[in-house]
Design an enzyme around this catalytic site. Structure first.
Site, PDB file in Angstrom:
ATOM      1  N   ASN A   1       0.879  -1.176   0.000  1.00 58.44           N
ATOM      2  CA  ASN A   1       0.000   0.000   0.000  1.00 58.44           C
ATOM      3  C   ASN A   1       0.914   1.223   0.000  1.00 58.44           C
ATOM      4  OD1 ASN A   1      -1.790   2.045   0.489  1.00 58.44           O
ATOM      5  ND2 ASN A   1      -2.793   1.062   2.235  1.00 58.44           N
TER       6      ASN A   1
ATOM      7  N   HIS B   1     -12.725   3.346  -0.482  1.00 61.25           N
ATOM      8  CA  HIS B   1     -12.751   2.344   0.601  1.00 61.25           C
ATOM      9  C   HIS B   1     -13.440   1.063   0.136  1.00 61.25           C
ATOM     10  CE1 HIS B   1     -12.801   5.764   3.852  1.00 61.25           C
ATOM     11  NE2 HIS B   1     -11.562   5.372   3.629  1.00 61.25           N
TER      12      HIS B   1
ATOM     13  N   HIS C   1     -17.856   2.575   7.333  1.00 69.04           N
ATOM     14  CA  HIS C   1     -16.394   2.568   7.504  1.00 69.04           C
ATOM     15  C   HIS C   1     -16.018   3.917   8.111  1.00 69.04           C
ATOM     16  CE1 HIS C   1     -12.126   1.685   6.126  1.00 69.04           C
ATOM     17  NE2 HIS C   1     -12.090   2.974   6.397  1.00 69.04           N
TER      18      HIS C   1
ATOM     19  N   ASN D   1     -10.234   7.678   9.961  1.00 75.77           N
ATOM     20  CA  ASN D   1      -9.901   9.086   9.781  1.00 75.77           C
ATOM     21  C   ASN D   1     -10.632   9.605   8.534  1.00 75.77           C
ATOM     22  OD1 ASN D   1      -8.758  11.387  10.650  1.00 75.77           O
ATOM     23  ND2 ASN D   1      -6.696  10.917   9.906  1.00 75.77           N
TER      24      ASN D   1
ATOM     25  N   ARG E   1     -11.876  16.143   6.858  1.00 80.38           N
ATOM     26  CA  ARG E   1     -12.640  16.503   5.656  1.00 80.38           C
ATOM     27  C   ARG E   1     -14.081  16.831   6.010  1.00 80.38           C
ATOM     28  NH1 ARG E   1     -11.265  11.142   2.643  1.00 80.38           N
ATOM     29  NH2 ARG E   1      -9.125  11.061   3.382  1.00 80.38           N
TER      30      ARG E   1
ATOM     31  N   ARG F   1     -10.923   9.678  19.842  1.00 81.51           N
ATOM     32  CA  ARG F   1     -10.653   9.401  21.264  1.00 81.51           C
ATOM     33  C   ARG F   1     -10.604  10.695  22.062  1.00 81.51           C
ATOM     34  NH1 ARG F   1      -6.018   5.386  19.448  1.00 81.51           N
ATOM     35  NH2 ARG F   1      -5.998   7.033  17.904  1.00 81.51           N
TER      36      ARG F   1
ATOM     37  N   GLY G   1     -11.176   2.486  12.451  1.00 85.27           N
ATOM     38  CA  GLY G   1     -10.740   2.948  13.782  1.00 85.27           C
ATOM     39  C   GLY G   1     -11.853   3.404  14.698  1.00 85.27           C
TER      40      GLY G   1
ATOM     41  N   ASN H   1     -13.976   0.844  17.489  1.00 85.94           N
ATOM     42  CA  ASN H   1     -13.577   1.139  18.875  1.00 85.94           C
ATOM     43  C   ASN H   1     -14.496   2.067  19.660  1.00 85.94           C
ATOM     44  OD1 ASN H   1     -10.919  -0.256  18.967  1.00 85.94           O
ATOM     45  ND2 ASN H   1     -10.507   1.117  17.259  1.00 85.94           N
TER      46      ASN H   1
ATOM     47  N   GLU I   1      -8.287  -4.818   4.970  1.00 80.07           N
ATOM     48  CA  GLU I   1      -8.119  -4.516   3.548  1.00 80.07           C
ATOM     49  C   GLU I   1      -6.958  -5.299   2.948  1.00 80.07           C
ATOM     50  OE1 GLU I   1      -8.488  -0.353   4.954  1.00 80.07           O
ATOM     51  OE2 GLU I   1      -9.210   0.042   2.933  1.00 80.07           O
TER      52      GLU I   1
HETATM   53  P1  AMP Z   1      -8.348   4.434  10.687  1.00 74.69           P
HETATM   54  O1  AMP Z   1      -8.344   5.522   9.663  1.00 74.69           O
HETATM   55  O2  AMP Z   1      -9.304   3.332  10.403  1.00 74.69           O
HETATM   56  O3  AMP Z   1      -6.977   3.926  11.046  1.00 74.69           O
HETATM   57  O4  AMP Z   1      -8.902   5.110  12.030  1.00 74.69           O
HETATM   58  C1  AMP Z   1      -8.157   6.068  12.720  1.00 74.69           C
HETATM   59  C2  AMP Z   1      -9.050   6.803  13.688  1.00 74.69           C
HETATM   60  O5  AMP Z   1      -9.722   5.879  14.560  1.00 74.69           O
HETATM   61  C3  AMP Z   1      -8.284   7.711  14.649  1.00 74.69           C
HETATM   62  O6  AMP Z   1      -8.090   8.968  14.079  1.00 74.69           O
HETATM   63  C4  AMP Z   1      -9.198   7.789  15.825  1.00 74.69           C
HETATM   64  O7  AMP Z   1     -10.045   8.915  15.669  1.00 74.69           O
HETATM   65  C5  AMP Z   1     -10.063   6.569  15.746  1.00 74.69           C
HETATM   66  N1  AMP Z   1      -9.901   5.678  16.899  1.00 74.69           N
HETATM   67  C6  AMP Z   1      -8.954   4.758  17.105  1.00 74.69           C
HETATM   68  N2  AMP Z   1      -9.126   4.156  18.299  1.00 74.69           N
HETATM   69  C7  AMP Z   1     -10.209   4.724  18.870  1.00 74.69           C
HETATM   70  C8  AMP Z   1     -10.898   4.562  20.117  1.00 74.69           C
HETATM   71  N3  AMP Z   1     -10.499   3.682  21.018  1.00 74.69           N
HETATM   72  N4  AMP Z   1     -11.986   5.343  20.330  1.00 74.69           N
HETATM   73  C9  AMP Z   1     -12.385   6.234  19.432  1.00 74.69           C
HETATM   74  N5  AMP Z   1     -11.780   6.443  18.256  1.00 74.69           N
HETATM   75  C10 AMP Z   1     -10.709   5.699  17.974  1.00 74.69           C
END
Ligand code: AMP
Length: 384
Positions: free
Chosen positions: A11, A164, A192, A195, A225, A268, A314, A318, A368
Site C-alpha cells: 500500500n 474504501h 467505515h 480518519n 474533511r 478518542r 478505527g 472502537n 483490507e
Molecule cells: P483508521 O483511519 O481506520 O486507522 O482510524 C483512525 C481513527 O480511529 C483515529 O483517528 C481515531 O479517531 C479513531 N480511533 C482509534 N481508536 C479509537 C478509540 N479507542 N476510540 C475512538 N476512536 C478511535
C-alpha cells in the site's frame, strides 16, 4: 515443492509504504511493516523504501525472490469507470492508471511508483492492482451520476466513484458470514468510520450506493474533511472570501471535519472532551452523528430491507459511544442495540444488537490487506 501460496500486499502512499506478507492457506501474517518519511534524507524515494522492505523480508528468510511468493497485490486508489475488478498489471494497465491521475492526484502517483519499483524488483512475478473504487462500479447510474449537465459530466469524467471499496467488500461479506448467511442473501449498510469515513449500501453482495463521490471528500463528516456541503459554499468562499482554489482544497480536505469543528480529529480525544462537558467537542460530535444517521436512514430507504448495519475502521470498531448514538431511537426501524454487548471491547467480529433485533448491528474489524491478497491470489490462480 508446494505451490506458491504467499502474497505480498503493498500500500504505497505519497510518503509511506505499508506492507504485509500473507500466507494464503491460513491467512496468517508472515511479516508486516511500514516504511515512513519517504522523501526525507534517510529514505529519499520509493525505490529505497521497497529495497528496504525487500531486505527486511530477505533477512527473515522470506525474500521476494523466494519461490513461495505467488503475487504482489497493490492497493490502487482510483480505477475510474474502467477497472471493475482486480487486474493483472501490464504496461497498458499502468498507462490507464496514469491517465486516472487527474482524478486522484494525491494517491495514484504514489501507487504507480510503488508498482513500477516492485515490477523492477520481480519482473517475472504477477503483480495485481486492487482498486479502491472497483466494488462501487456496480452502483446504478441513478446513484452514480450527479445532476449536472450530462455533456459536461461526461467530458470531465465527473461522476460518483466511491472509495474504501476493498473495506466495504470485505466487511459486507464478513458480516454475512457472521450471521450464518451467504452475501447474496443479505442487505447491509457498511459504515467505515476511520480518519476517512464512508458509508455504503450493499444489496445481496452488490454495492448500490456509497457516500464518497468523485473524490473522497463527499459524504460523512471525517477527521479533517468536511464531507457533504452545498457546492455554492466553494463559490462563496472564492467570490466573497477571496480564497483561491488551492486554499479551498486545503480547507475542505485538511482543515475541516472534526479538526475544523473542534480542533481535534482523533475521536478518542473528542470523546474525552465530550465526557468532560466541553461544548465545542459536543457540537462536533453531534454534527458527526447527525450526518451519520442521515446516511443510515437514506440507505435504509435505498435498500428497502436491511439485515445488518456493520461498523468498521478505527472509530467504528472502537468507539462504542459513536455506535450507540448512531442508532439510538431507531427501534421502529427494527434496529435495537444491546448496550452491554456494544460496550464490550474485542478485536473479533461480533453482533452488538439484541437477539430479537430485526436488523443486526455488528462490529466487524476491517482487513483490507487480506482482501487485497485474496483478490490478487484469486486472479493469479485463475490465470494459471
Ligand atoms: P483508521 O483511519 O481506520 O486507522 O482510524 C483512525 C481513527 O480511529 C483515529 O483517528 C481515531 O479517531 C479513531 N480511533 C482509534 N481508536 C479509537 C478509540 N479507542 N476510540 C475512538 N476512536 C478511535
Amino acid at each position: 515443492m508446494t505451490a506458491a501460496s504467499r502474497v505480498l500486499v503493498l500500500n504505497s502512499g505519497s510518503s509511506s509504504v505499508k506492507y504485509q506478507l500473507i500466507e494464503m492457506t491460513d491467512a496468517s501474517r508472515l511479516a508486516s511493516g511500514l516504511v515512513e518519511r519517504i522523501g526525507e534524507r534517510d529514505c529519499p524515494d520509493h525505490a529505497t523504501a521497497l529495497a528496504r522492505i525487500a531486505d527486511e523480508l530477505a533477512h527473515r528468510g522470506l525474500g521476494v525472490d523466494s519461490p513461495g511468493l505467488a503475487a504482489i497485490g497493490h492497493r490502487v486508489v482510483h480505477g475510474g469507470s474502467r477497472f471493475t475488478a482486480p487486474t493483472l498489471i501490464t504496461d497498458e494497465v499502468l498507462d490507464a492508471v496514469r491517465e486516472l491521475v487527474p482524478l486522484a492526484p494525491l494517491h495514484n502517483p504514489a501507487n504507480i511508483t510503488g508498482i513500477e519499483v516492485a515490477r523492477k524488483l520481480r519482473p517475472d512475478l504477477p503483480q495485481v492492482a486492487v482498486f479502491d473504487t472497483a466494488f462501487h462500479t456496480t452502483m446504478p447510474e441513478s446513484a452514480a451520476r450527479y445532476a449536472i449537465d450530462t455533456e459536461t459530466a461526461d467530458r470531465y469524467a465527473v461522476r460518483r466513484y466511491g472509495f474504501h471499496g476493498t473495506s466495504h467488500q470485505y466487511v459486507s461479506r464478513r458480516v454475512a458470514r457472521l450471521l450464518g448467511k451467504s452475501p447474496e442473501a443479505v442487505n447491509v449498510i457498511v459504515l467505515h468510520l476511520g480518519n476517512g469515513a464512508s458509508a455504503s449500501a450493499v444489496a445481496g453482495g452488490v454495492c448500490v450506493d456509497t457516500s464518497m463521490g468523485l473524490t473522497p471528500l463527499e459524504g460523512l463528516v471525517m477527521g479533517t474533511r468536511s464531507g457533504d456541503l452545498d457546492p455554492a459554499v466553494l463559490l462563496h468562499l472564492h467570490r466573497v472570501g477571496g480564497l483561491s482554489v488551492d486554499e479551498i482544497d486545503t480547507l475542505l480536505n485538511r482543515r475541516s471535519g472534526m479538526l475544523g469543528l473542534c480542533g481535534d480529529n482523533d475521536m478518542r480525544e473528542v470523546g474525552r472532551r465530550v465526557a468532560e462537558g466541553d461544548p465545542e467537542a459536543k457540537l462536533a460530535f453531534d454534527i458527526y452523528i447527525h450526518r451519520l444517521r442521515k446516511y443510515i436512514g437514506g440507505y435504509y430507504a435505498v435498500l428497502g430491507r436491511v439485515d445488518a448495519i456493520a461498523f468498521t475502521a478505527g472509530v467504528g470498531e472502537n468507539a462504542a459511544d459513536v455506535r450507540e448514538a448512531a442508532v439510538a431511537g431507531l427501534e421502529a426501524l427494527g434496529i435495537d442495540l444491546d448496550p452491554a454487548l456494544n460496550s464490550v471491547r474485542s478485536a473479533e467480529p461480533r453482533v452488538v444488537s439484541r437477539a430479537d433485533s430485526r436488523v443486526a448491528v455488528a462490529v466487524v474489524p476491517t482487513d483490507e490487506e487480506l482482501e487485497i491478497a485474496q483478490q490478487a491470489f484469486g486472479l493469479v490462480g485463475k490465470a494459471e
